[in-house]
Design a protein around this motif. Sequence first.
Motif, short mmCIF file in Angstrom:
data_model
loop_
_atom_site.label_atom_id
_atom_site.label_comp_id
_atom_site.label_asym_id
_atom_site.label_seq_id
_atom_site.Cartn_x
_atom_site.Cartn_y
_atom_site.Cartn_z
N PHE A 47 1.13 -1.33 0.26
CA PHE A 47 0.08 -0.02 0.09
C PHE A 47 1.27 1.30 0.05
N HIS A 48 0.32 2.30 -1.23
CA HIS A 48 1.26 3.17 -0.74
C HIS A 48 0.69 4.44 -0.33
N PRO A 49 1.21 5.13 0.62
CA PRO A 49 -0.10 6.05 1.53
C PRO A 49 -0.25 7.62 0.40
N GLU A 50 0.56 7.93 -0.69
CA GLU A 50 0.38 8.86 -0.70
C GLU A 50 -0.96 9.08 -2.35
N LEU A 51 -1.43 7.49 -2.32
CA LEU A 51 -2.34 6.62 -3.62
C LEU A 51 -3.61 6.59 -2.86
N SER A 52 -4.57 7.12 -3.84
CA SER A 52 -5.56 6.98 -3.30
C SER A 52 -5.99 5.39 -3.25
N GLY A 53 -7.00 5.09 -2.03
CA GLY A 53 -7.76 4.00 -1.94
C GLY A 53 -7.97 3.39 -3.04
N ARG A 54 -8.26 3.77 -4.17
CA ARG A 54 -8.85 3.51 -5.77
C ARG A 54 -7.32 2.42 -6.38
#
Lengths: 414, 275
Positions: A110-117
């Motif tokens: 998971f990348h914290p900067e990216l959105s859930g989608r």
Amino acid sequence: MSVISIRQLGKRYVLTHQPRSDTLRDLLMQKIRVLTRWRRQSARASTEEFWALRDVNLDVESGEVIGIIGKNGAGKSTLLKILSRITEPTVGRIEIKGRVASLLEVGTGFHPELSGRENIFLNGAILGMSREEIHRKFDEIVAFAEVERFLDTPVKRYSSGMYVRLAFAVAAHLEPEILIVDEVLAVGDAAFRKKCMGKMQSVASDGRTVLFVSHDVGAVTSLTTRCVLLDQGRVALVGPTDQVVARYLEQDSHSQAVYEAAPRGTDLPQLTRVEVLASEGLGLQAAGKPLELCFDIAHPHPIKGACFSFQIVDQATRPATHAWVHDESQAFARHAGSTRLRCRIPATRLNVGHYALNVYLSEPPGGTVFETLASICPFEVIKLEPPPLWGWRADACVYHEDHSWAIEDLAPSS
Amino acid sequence: MSSPPEPLVIEAGQTERHYWRDLWRFRELLGFLAWRDIKVRYKQAVLGIGWALIQPTITTIIFTVVFGRLAGMPAGGVPYPVLVLSGLMAWQLFATALSGSSGSLVSNSNLISKIYFPRLIVPMSSIAVALVDFMIVLLLFTGVAAWFGIYPTWNWLVLPVFVLLALLAALGAGLWLTALTVKYRDFKFIVPFLIQIGVFVSPVGFRLDFYPSWEPLLSLNPLTSIIAGFRWCLLDGAQVVEFSSLLSGITVIAILNLTGVWYFRRTERGFADII
């Protein structure tokens, strides 16, 4: 048909007893030292072999949910890492029939900067789903995770609960023939854990195979029917879960019949001794006979409104009964010193089986918890009366109510 | 869903045998990781693109002043800023790709210790960001060159070849550095240093073809012929690529990549255990 067969599996690590050369400088310094001391003494590093796994043999059948338990360092994680091909075995061979998905951690990649989608797609790809597969299951994943409104928010703004829900949802919608799960249920709130357990059960009932590793003996017991106990890298026992779990709890470090602790030398209250005075001695308690429990507390200072309670838990660590005493109802530990609490159960109604104690010592609710001890002082409940037709069975129930039967002969059919 | 016809076998040395097949199977992951890096880089779009533009602009101004005005180096009729920018583009493509790939394993350690995939995917995917940065600078260059009256020609069509060479040079060196960084963390300090001196050792701010005596030595640096190639493509053949120089550059790149893959593969099995 066995979908996983493990033969003579072993993994060796080499431990080096010297300052680790993890920076180039360390390495160079060490080489120089070796060169200069060459004649005087051998400065070679002493190495030690350590087998994280040794002689592991195991067959897992298709559609089986199998648990893997063991203490820390027993080799559980190493086995999972080998099965998910993160690391290679040193010796031995594994054959796996079918697609494997391993869930060694919730939200890997998971990348914290990216959105859930965006993270759904990324995480799905990392777990081995194809783009088209993720598209197909996207709505289902979002619904399961209950994050519809936050799909376009970076996951760094998610609450930890939302984060975990989303991560598990992606993983739960993989459709592997074999699912390897490590400790994931240790996270999230109770409702979500229940949902996860349900999902895992449905995976299993679809005829797929689940390997489940957990410290949570309760979860292992409710999910699996067969279990493997690892001890120091070897398979100590394979068999029905209740038997394996019982053995695991036995080898637990608290498995003394009497719990004793040396004073820690702090000012805080502490349990120094706990004993179960079982009716037959030797940790055997006959059902229906009195049971006495004895707790010694050292308290260098008076405790204000002390609370003490214990649970008797069954072999799956499910509480069977709970008993407590409060300073309000019966004054205790109001002066510096030590106190002995004795609890008498006039006639135990516990079913046959293995039990242990969980003990809690604290201030009133909301205050400091001084001590909690889990699964100490194991004892066994036996029945001295003749068994029923089906024999005494530990898995039949937790306790027996006092009861009587009334039998009437209703109008006989003519 | 179809299961693979043959059972998967795990034993010592097994990963070795199916390595390239696995690499192909995981190609979609390669794309996703590249996409992730690009997404994160340009998440705050204004700053992301801004950074890609500010750096070459300022460097171009400084190099033009230092090499063109103060040192008075010959430009062969090409406006000095355009000469610098065309070299700088090649250099930055290489440098961004190199620093990305050399740090890639450590920055993806959470993946490496939890999921199986051919690890080569990590340094390979990390190069994509450099390519996107390059595209942005290429737009900047087109504008600047047009302002000086230099317009695209057919030579531009050869540019992808030199772009590919620059990326391969970065990948070859990156494979070595990223595998070494897993074990010896201080290699991460070497990369910024390499990039710092490399911009002066490579003919970014000047034209090497006016100093023929230095050429055999400097053409061991693959960037020498790559930069010459960039200038040939972008400046309408203003600078010619020496065949011998190109050959030695390609040889160095090939050696870097072959040994890089060899070392990477040799140490790869232990990554999950020591990272």
